[in-house]
Each structure stands twice: as structure tokens, then as C-alpha cells.
Design a protein around this motif. Structure first.
Motif, PDB file in Angstrom:
ATOM      1  N   GLU A 167     -57.246   1.601  80.186  1.00 20.45           N
ATOM      2  CA  GLU A 167     -56.491   0.572  79.462  1.00 20.45           C
ATOM      3  C   GLU A 167     -57.216   0.072  78.214  1.00 20.45           C
ATOM      4  N   ARG A 168     -58.532   0.251  78.135  1.00 21.95           N
ATOM      5  CA  ARG A 168     -59.259  -0.287  76.985  1.00 21.95           C
ATOM      6  C   ARG A 168     -59.241   0.654  75.779  1.00 21.95           C
ATOM      7  N   PHE A 169     -58.599   1.815  75.943  1.00 18.79           N
ATOM      8  CA  PHE A 169     -58.541   2.791  74.864  1.00 18.79           C
ATOM      9  C   PHE A 169     -57.140   2.837  74.242  1.00 18.79           C
ATOM     10  N   GLU A 170     -57.078   3.125  72.963  1.00 19.90           N
ATOM     11  CA  GLU A 170     -55.822   3.503  72.339  1.00 19.90           C
ATOM     12  C   GLU A 170     -55.421   4.890  72.850  1.00 19.90           C
ATOM     13  N   GLU A 171     -54.115   5.131  72.941  1.00 19.20           N
ATOM     14  CA  GLU A 171     -53.638   6.400  73.499  1.00 19.20           C
ATOM     15  C   GLU A 171     -54.254   7.607  72.800  1.00 19.20           C
ATOM     16  N   ASP A 172     -54.270   7.599  71.472  1.00 15.73           N
ATOM     17  CA  ASP A 172     -54.736   8.769  70.739  1.00 15.73           C
ATOM     18  C   ASP A 172     -56.217   9.030  70.960  1.00 15.73           C
ATOM     19  N   GLU A 173     -56.992   8.000  71.304  1.00 13.96           N
ATOM     20  CA  GLU A 173     -58.419   8.194  71.549  1.00 13.96           C
ATOM     21  C   GLU A 173     -58.672   9.120  72.728  1.00 13.96           C
ATOM     22  N   LEU A 174     -57.850   9.002  73.753  1.00 13.69           N
ATOM     23  CA  LEU A 174     -58.098   9.778  74.975  1.00 13.69           C
ATOM     24  C   LEU A 174     -57.687  11.237  74.820  1.00 13.69           C
ATOM     25  N   PHE A 175     -56.653  11.504  74.041  1.00 11.34           N
ATOM     26  CA  PHE A 175     -56.200  12.884  73.893  1.00 11.34           C
ATOM     27  C   PHE A 175     -57.241  13.766  73.190  1.00 11.34           C
ATOM     28  N   VAL A 176     -58.141  13.179  72.414  1.00 19.14           N
ATOM     29  CA  VAL A 176     -59.095  13.989  71.652  1.00 19.14           C
ATOM     30  C   VAL A 176     -60.471  14.050  72.300  1.00 19.14           C
ATOM     31  N   ARG A 177     -60.640  13.482  73.502  1.00 18.42           N
ATOM     32  CA  ARG A 177     -61.919  13.581  74.204  1.00 18.42           C
ATOM     33  C   ARG A 177     -62.202  15.023  74.625  1.00 18.42           C
ATOM     34  N   ASP A 178     -63.479  15.365  74.739  1.00 18.95           N
ATOM     35  CA  ASP A 178     -63.849  16.709  75.186  1.00 18.95           C
ATOM     36  C   ASP A 178     -63.409  16.989  76.608  1.00 18.95           C
ATOM     37  N   ASP A 179     -63.330  15.924  77.445  1.00 21.56           N
ATOM     38  CA  ASP A 179     -62.938  16.151  78.836  1.00 21.56           C
ATOM     39  C   ASP A 179     -61.444  15.949  79.063  1.00 21.56           C
ATOM     40  N   ALA A 180     -60.661  15.800  77.973  1.00 22.11           N
ATOM     41  CA  ALA A 180     -59.196  15.741  78.076  1.00 22.11           C
ATOM     42  C   ALA A 180     -58.653  17.150  77.898  1.00 22.11           C
ATOM     43  N   ALA A 304     -67.421   6.380  79.503  1.00 18.48           N
ATOM     44  CA  ALA A 304     -68.494   6.412  78.525  1.00 18.48           C
ATOM     45  C   ALA A 304     -68.685   7.847  78.050  1.00 18.48           C
ATOM     46  N   PRO A 305     -69.119   8.017  76.812  1.00 16.60           N
ATOM     47  CA  PRO A 305     -69.335   9.385  76.309  1.00 16.60           C
ATOM     48  C   PRO A 305     -70.344  10.105  77.180  1.00 16.60           C
ATOM     49  N   GLU A 306     -69.986  11.330  77.535  1.00 13.63           N
ATOM     50  CA  GLU A 306     -70.869  12.142  78.368  1.00 13.63           C
ATOM     51  C   GLU A 306     -70.582  13.600  78.081  1.00 13.63           C
ATOM     52  N   PRO A 307     -71.604  14.439  77.898  1.00 11.09           N
ATOM     53  CA  PRO A 307     -71.344  15.863  77.661  1.00 11.09           C
ATOM     54  C   PRO A 307     -70.521  16.455  78.794  1.00 11.09           C
ATOM     55  N   VAL A 308     -69.517  17.245  78.435  1.00 12.43           N
ATOM     56  CA  VAL A 308     -68.679  17.860  79.447  1.00 12.43           C
ATOM     57  C   VAL A 308     -69.204  19.259  79.741  1.00 12.43           C
ATOM     58  N   SER A 309     -68.978  19.734  80.964  1.00 11.65           N
ATOM     59  CA  SER A 309     -69.539  21.011  81.381  1.00 11.65           C
ATOM     60  C   SER A 309     -68.953  22.174  80.605  1.00 11.65           C
ATOM     61  N   GLY A 310     -69.700  23.260  80.548  1.00 16.80           N
ATOM     62  CA  GLY A 310     -69.193  24.455  79.894  1.00 16.80           C
ATOM     63  C   GLY A 310     -67.935  24.981  80.536  1.00 16.80           C
ATOM     64  N   ALA A 311     -67.816  24.817  81.871  1.00 13.62           N
ATOM     65  CA  ALA A 311     -66.617  25.276  82.572  1.00 13.62           C
ATOM     66  C   ALA A 311     -65.398  24.525  82.081  1.00 13.62           C
ATOM     67  N   ALA A 312     -65.544  23.185  81.896  1.00 10.97           N
ATOM     68  CA  ALA A 312     -64.414  22.394  81.424  1.00 10.97           C
ATOM     69  C   ALA A 312     -64.036  22.797  80.009  1.00 10.97           C
ATOM     70  N   ARG A 313     -65.038  23.021  79.144  1.00  6.25           N
ATOM     71  CA  ARG A 313     -64.742  23.435  77.786  1.00  6.25           C
ATOM     72  C   ARG A 313     -64.014  24.776  77.765  1.00  6.25           C
ATOM     73  N   ALA A 314     -64.372  25.663  78.671  1.00  8.02           N
ATOM     74  CA  ALA A 314     -63.754  26.988  78.701  1.00  8.02           C
ATOM     75  C   ALA A 314     -62.293  26.922  79.070  1.00  8.02           C
ATOM     76  N   ARG A 315     -61.857  25.826  79.758  1.00 12.52           N
ATOM     77  CA  ARG A 315     -60.459  25.727  80.161  1.00 12.52           C
ATOM     78  C   ARG A 315     -59.583  25.168  79.061  1.00 12.52           C
ATOM     79  N   ARG A 316     -60.167  24.753  77.941  1.00 13.36           N
ATOM     80  CA  ARG A 316     -59.364  24.161  76.878  1.00 13.36           C
ATOM     81  C   ARG A 316     -58.579  25.240  76.151  1.00 13.36           C
TER      82      ARG A 316
END
Length: 316
Positions: A167-180, A304-316
Motif C-alpha cells: 500500500e505504500r507504493f504507487e502502482e507503477d513502482e511495483l511493476f518495474v521491480r526486478d522481482d515483479a 525493501a530493495p534486495e537483489p533478486v536471484s538469477g533464477a527469478a531474473r531468468a523467468r522474466r
């Protein structure tokens, strides 16, 4: 049937894509059944329909809790042997089909789904800790889902933290996260998504249709522990509910579709039970939650910002 890697991925991410579960005439039957529900929803006929106000117009976008009563295609889909096996493997407990929904994004309808978790985790007063038995929806895709027509996005790896402060984020902020992760799907594909996993989707700005049939299976402990108000008001574990499940299987056989093999998925007096391997241990999320450090929980809850795993990045 899922392999161990897929089961582990589901518990790690809170999301799992299973390709090509439904196909051929069975998928066509589901699409035709959805066509009729969609027509009735647009016309305002019948019950269970949901609408949004979009720029001053009333826009149909979903139908809840009445699909199994409407058409055999929805009933037989709920006892698809491959789907039941996947649910049993990821849940690790006896389970039953509890609720159904159809979410429809009509072309250029303008309906987006804000980032959220499903009840009881949704909102600032959402449940602060995740329940110890896995709880997830099965999303059966009836049409292609693309970036253009409003595919689902999921935030991976936050489902074990209880309420997450989206709830503390604007909608567009979440769509561009590495773990989204945008989940583009084909007709007949299925997503298992934890109800505690934050998810959302943009509006359909395309000329194409995007429809998803949702089936919510639960263990009895989840139903009674998280949704006591549903007991007696939706399907559950009573004798009459078992008879309805048996009737679904019989209807599936009469339709000529493959039926559950009792050596793999058996309907017992306690509900459906997966008999094979690999399978999730009972109360598995209790174990996973206990292994999280306070700092990991804080990071997951606060996004909070946190590096996302390589596996998650590979699914993008």
C-alpha cells in the motif's frame, strides 16, 4: 505430475507456471462455457457478477462462486487429474475444491487489478503472519495473456512474510521491480499462486480477450483456520461436498475426459489425497517460516530493495 524442482520453485517463489494442462476439446468446452458467462455478465443477467466504474461507465470484469452450478465444463475441469496431482503435491494435505471465479478482461475495458494480496492478508490490517499450511489459487488460462492485454504480475519470494506493505507504493513502482515477474500465458496453461503472494495486473489496452478460470482448493485446516465464515456457505469437507466431488468425477468420465487414477489421486473421506512422490511435507510453510531470519521477514514485508536471484531474473 510435478517434479521436485517445480515443487521447490513454488515454495520458494509463491508462484508456479504449469504449461499445457488443458488442451483440445476440453479447453474448447471451457472457453464456450466462459462465453456464456461473459454474455450474461455484460448483460447483467444472473448472479455473482462483479463490475467496476471506469471513467463513469459500469464495466463487467468477473463472476464469482456460481460457475460449478452453471456448466459441466467448469465442474469437470475442477477434477482434472493433472491439476489435482499438482495441487496435492504442492499442498501436502488432503484437500477439496472450495470456490470458483472467472475473471475477464474485455478488450479496451480499462479494468486494472491493483497490487494486493488475497484475504486475509490484504490491506493494512492483513494477517501479519503466513499460515503454516500452503494456500493457493489455481489460475486456468482460457485465452492468451500478454503484456498488452493485462497479464498477471507477481512479486516472487514474499509469500511467507504475512502481510506485505504494497500500500505504500504507487502502482507503477511495483511493476518495474526486478522481482515483479510478468506471467505471459497460453490457453490451457495454469498458474499456482499463493494467496499471500503480492500480485496485480494492468488494464487490457489491446483488441484481444483475456479470461482466467480460478479454482481455490484448500486443506480443511486452512478453510477452518483462515476462512471460518466460508464453512457451510461454500463447498467444504462435509458428506454432501464429497458427493458433489464424486459427481464431478463421474461427469468427467461421461464427457470422455481422463479421470483421476486412485493410485495417484484418491478421493477419500478426508478429501482428495495425492498418493505418489514427490510431495510436500505436512505443514511445510511452518518449517520455511521458522527458517527465516527477522531481517529476511522485515525485508519481505517492507519490499525493501534486495537483489533478486538469477533464477527469478531468468523467468522474466
Amino acid at each position: 505430475m510435478l517434479n521436485r524442482q517445480q515443487i521447490d520453485q513454488f515454495h520458494r517463489d509463491g508462484l508456479l507456471v504449469i504449461k499445457g494442462v488443458f488442451s483440445g476439446p476440453e479447453l474448447v468446452a471451457l472457453q464456450r462455457a466462459a462465453d456464456q458467462v461473459q454474455q450474461d455478465g455484460i448483460a447483467g443477467r444472473g448472479s455473482g457478477h462483479g463490475y467496476r466504474d471506469v471513467d463513469g461507465r459500469r464495466q463487467y470484469y468477473r463472476t464469482d462462486g456460481v460457475l460449478w452450478e452453471r456448466d459441466a465444463a467448469f465442474r469437470t475441469a475442477a477434477v482434472h487429474p493433472g491439476l489435482l496431482a499438482a495441487v496435492g503435491q504442492c499442498l501436502g494435505h488432503a484437500f477439496m475444491p472450495i470456490n470458483d471465479s472467472l475473471v475477464i478482461k474485455l478488450p479496451h475495458s480499462g479494468v486494472s487489478i491493483p497490487w494486493h494480496q488475497d484475504p486475509p492478508y490484504q490491506g493494512p490490517d492483513g494477517l501479519p503472519a503466513t499460515f503454516g499450511i500452503p494456500n493457493f489459487d489455481c489460475d486456468v488460462y482460457l485465452d492468451e495473456a500478454t503484456l498488452q492485454n493485462g497479464c498477471l504480475y507477481g512479486l516472487v519470494g514474499h509469500h511467507l512474510a504475512g502481510h506485505v506493505d504494497v500500500e505504500r507504493f504507487e502502482e507503477d513502482e511495483l511493476f518495474v521491480r526486478d522481482d515483479a515477474i510478468p506471467l505471459e500465458m497460453s490457453p490451457g496453461d495454469v498458474i499456482l499462486h499463493a494467496i499471500s503472494s503480492p500480485h496485480g495486473s494492468k488494464a487490457n489496452d489491446s483488441d484481444t480477450l483475456r479470461r482466467v478460470f480460478y479454482i481455490h482448493y484448500m486443506a480443511q485446516g486452512v478453510l477452518e483456520g483462515l476462512h471460518p465464515d466460508w464453512v457451510g456457505n461454500k463447498r467444504g469437507f462435509a458428506g454432501g461436498d464429497m458427493e458433489k466431488a464424486r459427481a464431478m468425477i463421474s461427469e468427467r468420465v461421461r464427457a470422455g475426459w481422463s479421470a483421476p487414477d486412485s493410485a495417484q489421486v484418491d478421493l477419500t473421506p478426508d478429501g482428495f489425497v495425492f498418493r505418489g512422490q514427490p510431495i510436500t511435507p505436512p505443514h511445510y510453510w511452518e518449517t520455511l517460516i521458522a527458517d527465516l531470519s527477522p531481517e529476511q521477514v522485515r525485508v519481505a514485508k517492507s519490499l525493501a530493495p534486495e537483489p533478486v536471484s538469477g533464477a527469478a531474473r531468468a523467468r522474466r
